[in-house]
Design an enzyme around this catalytic site. Structure first.
Site, PDB file in Angstrom:
ATOM      1  N   LYS A  39      18.783  54.641  46.040  1.00  0.00           N
ATOM      2  CA  LYS A  39      17.533  55.152  46.015  1.00  0.00           C
ATOM      3  C   LYS A  39      17.326  56.397  47.148  1.00  0.00           C
ATOM      4  CE  LYS A  39      13.673  52.653  45.093  1.00  0.00           C
ATOM      5  NZ  LYS A  39      12.919  51.710  45.155  1.00  0.00           N
ATOM      6  N   ARG A 109      10.548  50.447  51.076  1.00  0.00           N
ATOM      7  CA  ARG A 109      11.184  49.981  49.656  1.00  0.00           C
ATOM      8  C   ARG A 109      12.707  49.713  50.016  1.00  0.00           C
ATOM      9  NH1 ARG A 109       8.516  52.266  44.891  1.00  0.00           N
ATOM     10  NH2 ARG A 109       6.746  53.680  45.619  1.00  0.00           N
ATOM     11  N   GLY A 118      14.218  45.208  40.861  1.00  0.00           N
ATOM     12  CA  GLY A 118      13.286  43.947  41.126  1.00  0.00           C
ATOM     13  C   GLY A 118      13.802  42.955  41.936  1.00  0.00           C
ATOM     14  N   MET A 120      14.868  43.132  45.164  1.00  0.00           N
ATOM     15  CA  MET A 120      14.720  42.665  46.234  1.00  0.00           C
ATOM     16  C   MET A 120      13.140  43.306  46.638  1.00  0.00           C
ATOM     17  SD  MET A 120      18.066  43.816  48.011  1.00  0.00           S
ATOM     18  CE  MET A 120      18.154  45.538  47.299  1.00  0.00           C
ATOM     19  N   ARG A 353      17.612  57.741  39.367  1.00  0.00           N
ATOM     20  CA  ARG A 353      18.837  56.987  39.398  1.00  0.00           C
ATOM     21  C   ARG A 353      19.469  57.000  37.933  1.00  0.00           C
ATOM     22  NH1 ARG A 353      16.394  51.128  40.232  1.00  0.00           N
ATOM     23  NH2 ARG A 353      15.026  51.290  38.390  1.00  0.00           N
ATOM     24  N   HIS A 475       9.650  44.685  33.629  1.00  0.00           N
ATOM     25  CA  HIS A 475      10.814  43.626  33.857  1.00  0.00           C
ATOM     26  C   HIS A 475      11.902  43.101  32.963  1.00  0.00           C
ATOM     27  CE1 HIS A 475      12.908  40.165  35.965  1.00  0.00           C
ATOM     28  NE2 HIS A 475      13.090  40.984  36.888  1.00  0.00           N
ATOM     29  N   ARG A 585      50.686  32.982  15.826  1.00  0.00           N
ATOM     30  CA  ARG A 585      50.923  31.821  16.022  1.00  0.00           C
ATOM     31  C   ARG A 585      51.036  30.908  14.621  1.00  0.00           C
ATOM     32  NH1 ARG A 585      46.400  32.620  20.031  1.00  0.00           N
ATOM     33  NH2 ARG A 585      47.129  31.919  22.137  1.00  0.00           N
ATOM     34  N   ARG A 647      55.893  34.185  16.230  1.00  0.00           N
ATOM     35  CA  ARG A 647      56.365  33.262  17.324  1.00  0.00           C
ATOM     36  C   ARG A 647      56.683  31.866  16.754  1.00  0.00           C
ATOM     37  NH1 ARG A 647      52.327  30.834  21.658  1.00  0.00           N
ATOM     38  NH2 ARG A 647      51.455  29.615  19.864  1.00  0.00           N
ATOM     39  N   SER A 801      57.158  38.956  25.843  1.00  0.00           N
ATOM     40  CA  SER A 801      55.517  39.106  25.938  1.00  0.00           C
ATOM     41  C   SER A 801      55.327  37.669  26.748  1.00  0.00           C
ATOM     42  CB  SER A 801      55.308  38.533  24.408  1.00  0.00           C
ATOM     43  OG  SER A 801      53.923  38.411  24.349  1.00  0.00           O
ATOM     44  N   GLY A 803      52.957  35.471  28.003  1.00  0.00           N
ATOM     45  CA  GLY A 803      51.994  34.371  27.754  1.00  0.00           C
ATOM     46  C   GLY A 803      51.354  33.731  28.883  1.00  0.00           C
ATOM     47  N   ASN A 805      48.675  32.749  29.155  1.00  0.00           N
ATOM     48  CA  ASN A 805      47.488  31.480  29.402  1.00  0.00           C
ATOM     49  C   ASN A 805      48.415  30.218  29.832  1.00  0.00           C
ATOM     50  OD1 ASN A 805      45.913  32.751  27.686  1.00  0.00           O
ATOM     51  ND2 ASN A 805      46.564  32.007  25.760  1.00  0.00           N
ATOM     52  N   CYS A 879      50.516  38.785  25.599  1.00  0.00           N
ATOM     53  CA  CYS A 879      49.750  37.947  24.408  1.00  0.00           C
ATOM     54  C   CYS A 879      48.730  36.980  24.937  1.00  0.00           C
ATOM     55  CB  CYS A 879      50.648  37.862  23.220  1.00  0.00           C
ATOM     56  SG  CYS A 879      51.752  36.347  23.811  1.00  0.00           S
ATOM     57  N   TYR A 899      52.322  47.164  26.002  1.00  0.00           N
ATOM     58  CA  TYR A 899      51.243  47.082  25.072  1.00  0.00           C
ATOM     59  C   TYR A 899      50.660  45.844  25.641  1.00  0.00           C
ATOM     60  CZ  TYR A 899      53.992  43.514  22.717  1.00  0.00           C
ATOM     61  OH  TYR A 899      54.360  42.234  22.586  1.00  0.00           O
TER      62      TYR A 899
HETATM   63  C1  PEP Z   1      50.296  32.013  26.150  1.00  0.00           C
HETATM   64  O1  PEP Z   1      50.620  30.967  26.978  1.00  0.00           O
HETATM   65  O2  PEP Z   1      49.408  32.690  26.858  1.00  0.00           O
HETATM   66  C2  PEP Z   1      50.092  32.195  24.786  1.00  0.00           C
HETATM   67  C3  PEP Z   1      49.689  33.124  24.093  1.00  0.00           C
HETATM   68  O3  PEP Z   1      50.331  31.046  24.165  1.00  0.00           O
HETATM   69  P1  PEP Z   1      49.448  29.860  23.552  1.00  0.00           P
HETATM   70  O4  PEP Z   1      48.125  30.369  23.994  1.00  0.00           O
HETATM   71  O5  PEP Z   1      49.581  29.730  22.117  1.00  0.00           O
HETATM   72  O6  PEP Z   1      49.894  28.766  24.411  1.00  0.00           O
HETATM   73 MG    MG Z   2      51.849  29.423  25.577  1.00  0.00          MG
END
Ligand code: PEP
Ligand code: MG
Length: 926
Positions: A39, A109, A118, A120, A353, A475, A585, A647, A801, A803, A805, A879, A899
């Site tokens: 502001k 203000r 809104g 503060m 703003r 609001h 998968r 996979r 790749s 993984g 997760n 992935c 990628y």
């Molecule tokens: C991972 O582990 O990132 C993966 C893509 O495999 P999943 O999630 O199937 O274990």
């Molecule tokens: Mg995995």
């Protein structure tokens, strides 16, 4: 001349202080948002552009931080600079602060770097007391106006600064209205207002335990403190947490000469966007109220008029405002959200703003502005949040279901289409309950007479918002658009009774009680009873979005692939612009109804022959699955196929079998009743087999490449199915690039052995076929040891790749299934600190959503470097779910992956995020 002298007063005060805490509006500019807040920077820029801005100054965000650092004391020299600043406003306006003849009133203000609408506090009409109010009467000749300003000030100051209960004031105000026999605040006569002021002061004194401050400097001191303090009120903290705004920025405080929109029918106040923030259309969009102060518009208590009407009400003001809006948009090259006040026919600008907008508007405005030559394509790509692209592709109501609902008379009401999207959920009438239910997973539509900042915690978890009062800039509307939530505002067709927890539909007997299902369409403003089915958005028809993503494609360096297990997912991914499949998968195909019994036969086989027989039955299924995916990834014109990474089987085999516990219950039951000896025999056999395969930690047990090493026949069948499918298509002239991915490798020898076996099979198959197909073998990096020894592994892999997760699970040693929704939630939300309202955050974000750069990221970076050193042709992607998260994509760009691969719906998000990452990367390299 006089102004020069006073300026030097401020300069002298600054010299005596350790820091410059106060900036006149004329001393700032648009690039000083860190220091002056959005502001402050905005009014400074407007002041310097010669626009009509009431004079004032900004106390810096640094001052706010210093206030907190020193245990809530104004930093040394700040107050002195404030006093000098007030002197300058006095000179610029020719009025005196606390002067009984010609009093200066100011607004105080808040204004942080990032807009927090809104959240503060603000105090208006400050500088009024029993003496100065008389001056105000003389000055304006309007006793009613002066005492109305006074009572508003007491009411606001008491709520914000003295922390008193606003309901007591409202209650008394209502009594006065009743007594005077009037419906609106604006009609209370002057005499009554005088008495009201006395009564208001008594309430304030009673509630706060101290006399209401009459000294104007005390008022100012306390108001500045209260604004500093509001940086850390609960709703501001909640808002920052949700919007990932750092907590250490602090707020600036703007002290500005008041102008009055409530001085009659040639005065007014309003807010407007330079373009429609809901659809993006190029038209002034906003509303105003004649004879009103700013809070009347925002609070949504009176229903304002559309800005276009101002052309009739105050034509020259409208023309001037339109011209200023145009100039500001040209100046900032962006949509502006403007606040203005008209005092006796004179226009004043109070704020500019960058305007918050819906996903649809963001895309349209960015593309339109390129067309208009206002911004470059690169700038347009930066302007849209990747998450907004996701919102644009959110489901909408199925039109035929909606029509049906209308035919059935379920259309209850209409309101303002304040924020698009379709939402269905249980009507809930207060924010606390909405929060409770929303957090436990119940879809909630928060229904309120109007919302205020106190409702934000409920809004954050609701699926949609419905209000009875308020306009497009109320609001509810502003916050919902910011959160990407559907909102229907100002529905005059309903009457919300919050105490009874219901709303009635005007002109009918229909009553919606708390817990009843309702559906709202934020794009049309419709409200329905019951549930309406939603459908996916039609990407093909989003011409602006496709254009924007086309620009993103020409900027980004990262490829964008998709995770897809079925041909339909692959087709959708291509439609969204995917350039390959980064993860298929295969085990998902095993789970299908007709296949599962064969898979179970294979698992339970006692001999190699039995197992092979089951696998022989599975082969044609898998071949046709892969063929379908490959076909979806072939360009029909050229016959050239995108890469497809498949996979090999990954999960522990018991996942394909019934649960041990359920079997145990069945066996016990059958043993007890003795009724079905055949079934008992089968179940016992299954129980025994499942018992043998049971693991304490299946996530770290017999899975991934370990399965392939123990049961090579499964891998061999899958490799055969992949290559035979590719060969069949090759015979039709289609060129496929299958990539066979071996999961969960921890030691290079695992990969070496699996690859040796499968390469032999592949050679055999291609030799038999007499046609060639280009295939590759690679692996997933999803265990820390694989990342640490990536150099060795890359020598045997053609691609990696990540993984992430599993890599996140194993690096943190946190089982995702056990942690998410349980303790991990607490880690991110913050653990309660006993005896305080503080929360201790263990993790800034959920590492399964946003890649942990410091830990997991280091492993990724190291593996990319060492892998490429050992094998310069190594292709590297990701992935895990992080492949669709904008922040993680930026990291992937930084470490030079080839990628990212994500779920099909995330592909457009990833295309945009990858382009933004390239632009950020480019800027960093400069
Ligand atoms: C991972 O582990 O990132 C993966 C893509 O495999 P999943 O999630 O199937 O274990
Ligand atoms: Mg995995």
């Amino acid at each position: 001349m006089t102004q020069q002298i006073t300026r030097s007063g401020l300069d002298e005060a600054v010299k005596r202080s350790p820091n410059k805490w106060v900036y006149l509006f004329s001393e700032g500019n648009a690039n000083m948002r860190d220091l002056l807040g959005g502001k402050g920077a905005g009014v400074a820029e407007m002041t310097n552009a010669g626009l009509p801005v009431p004079p004032g100054f900004t106390i810096t965000t640094q001052a706010c931080n210093a206030y907190y650092d020193s245990g809530k004391q104004f930093p040394q020299g700040m107050w002195e600079q404030v006093l000098e600043g007030v002197k300058i406003i006095e000179q610029q306006t020719g009025k005196g602060f606390g002067n009984q003849e010609n009093p200066l009133l100011v607004s105080v203000r808040s204004g942080a770097k990032f807009s927090m609408p809104g959240m503060m506090d603000t105090v208006l009409n400050l500088g009024i007391n029993d003496e100065t109010v008389k001056g105000l009467v003389k000055l304006t000749g309007d006793e009613r106006f002066a005492y109305d300003a006074y009572r508003r000030f007491i009411q606001m100051f008491s709520k914000i600064v003295l922390d008193t209960d606003p309901r007591d004031f409202e209650h008394v105000l209502d009594t006065y209205k009743e007594r005077a026999g009037v419906a609106s605040d604006a009609e209370i006569p002057a005499d009554a207002l005088k008495k009201l002021v006395v009564e208001f002061k008594q309430i304030a004194e009673r509630q706060s335990g101290e006399p209401f401050p009459t000294d104007v400097y005390t008022q100012l001191h306390k108001a500045i403190e209260a604004v500093f303090a509001s940086w850390n009120n609960k709703r501001a903290i909640d808002y920052r947490n949700f919007n990932k705004i750092p907590h250490n920025l602090g707020t600036a405080v703007n002290v500005q000469s008041m102008v009055f929109g409530n001085m009659g029918n040639d005065s007014g106040t309003g807010v407007a966007f330079t373009r429609n923030p809901s659809t993006g259309e190029e038209q002034l969009y906003g509303e105003y109220l004649l004879n009103a102060q700013g809070e009347d518009v925002v609070a949504g208590i009176r229903t304002p008029s559309k800005i276009a009407r101002l052309q009739q009400d105050l034509p020259h003001v409208y023309e001037q405002f339109k011209e200023i809006a145009r100039r500001l948009e040209q100046h900032y090259h962006d949509v502006q959200d403007l606040e203005f006040t008209v005092e006796n026919g004179r226009l004043y600008m109070l704020q500019t703003r960058s305007g918050k907008r819906t996903a649809q508007a963001a895309v349209k405005i960015a593309v339109d502005m390129v067309r208009e030559g206002l911004i470059s394509e690169q700038e347009a790509v930066k302007r849209v949040e990747p998450i907004q692209v996701y919102q644009l592709l959110l489901p909408r109501f199925d039109e035929s279901e909606k029509e049906k609902a209308e035919e059935e008379g379920r259309l209850l009401a209409r309101g303002l289409n304040a924020s698009p999207g379709a939402a269905t959920g249980k009507a809930i009438f207060d924010a606390d309950r909405a929060e409770l239910l929303g957090k436990s997973g119940t879809p909630v539509i928060l229904v309120r007479p109007e919302t205020s900042p106190d409702d934000v915690h409920g809004m954050l978890v609701a699926k949609g918002i419905l209000t009875q009062h308020g306009g497009a800039t109320s609001h509810a509307a502003v916050v919902a658009r910011g959160l990407g939530l559907p909102c229907v505002a100002g529905s005059e067709d309903i009457r919300v009774h919050e105490e009874e927890r219901l709303f009635r539909v005007v002109g009918s007997d229909t009553v919606i009680h708390e817990g009843d299902d309702i559906s709202i369409d934020g794009a049309t403003g419709q409200v329905f009873a019951g549930i309406i089915k939603t459908v996916d958005a039609d990407f093909e028809k989003e011409a602006d979005l496709k254009k924007l993503l086309g620009w993103a494609d020409s900027i980004r360096k990262l490829g964008v692939w998709a995770n897809a297990d079925y041909p339909r997912d692959a087709k959708r991914a291509v439609m969204f612009g995917a350039e390959g499949i980064g993860l298929c998968r295969t085990e998902h195909m095993f789970m299908e109804q007709e296949r599962l019994p064969i898979v179970q036969e294979m698992i339970l086989a006692e001999t190699k022959e039995e197992r092979q027989a089951a696998l022989d039955q599975l082969l044609p299924f898998q071949r046709s699955d892969f063929k379908g995916i490959f076909e979806a990834m072939v360009n029909p014109k050229t016959g050239e196929g995108y890469p497809v990474v498949i996979r090999l089987i990954d999960p522990p085999l018991h996942e394909f079998l019934p649960s041990y516990e359920e079997l145990l219950v069945d066996v016990t039951r059958l043993e007890t009743n003795g009724q079905n000896p055949q079934e008992l025999k089968e179940k016992r056999k299954m129980l025994e087999a499942v018992g043998v395969m049971r693991e304490m930690n299946p996530m770290l047990g017999l899975r991934g490449c370990r399965l392939g090493l123990l049961y090579p026949e499964i891998n061999i069948m899958q490799t055969r199915a992949i290559l035979e499918a590719a060969l069949e298509l090759a015979r039709e002239g289609k060129k496929l690039h299958p990539k066979i991915m071996i999961p969960l490798v921890g030691h290079v020898n695992e990969l070496k052995e699996v690859r040796r076996e499968l390469e032999a099979v592949a050679k055999e198959i291609t030799a038999e076929a007499g046609t060639s197909v280009e295939y590759k073998f690679g692996t997933m990096i999803e265990l820390p040891r694989a990342a640490l020894t990536a150099g060795q592994i890359a020598a045997v892999a053609e691609f990696f790749s990540f993984g992430t997760n599993d890599l996140t699970q194993t690096t943190f040693g946190i089982s995702r299934d056990d942690a998410e929704g349980k303790f991990l939630l607490k880690y991110v939300d913050g653990l309660e600190e006993p005896g305080t309202t503080e929360r201790v955050k263990i993790l800034p974000v959920n590492p399964f959503q946003t890649l942990d750069r410091e830990g997991v990221g280091q492993l990724v970076r190291m593996a990319v470097e060492n892998g490429r050193k050992a094998n310069p042709d190594l292709e590297v992607g990701i992935c895990g779910e992080h492949g669709g998260d904008p922040d993680s994509i930026e990291f992937c760009n930084e470490v030079g992956l080839d990628y990212v691969s994500c779920s099909p719906f995330r592909v457009p998000v990833a295309r945009l995020a990858a382009a933004q990452a390239a632009l950020v990367g480019g800027e960093k390299d400069k």
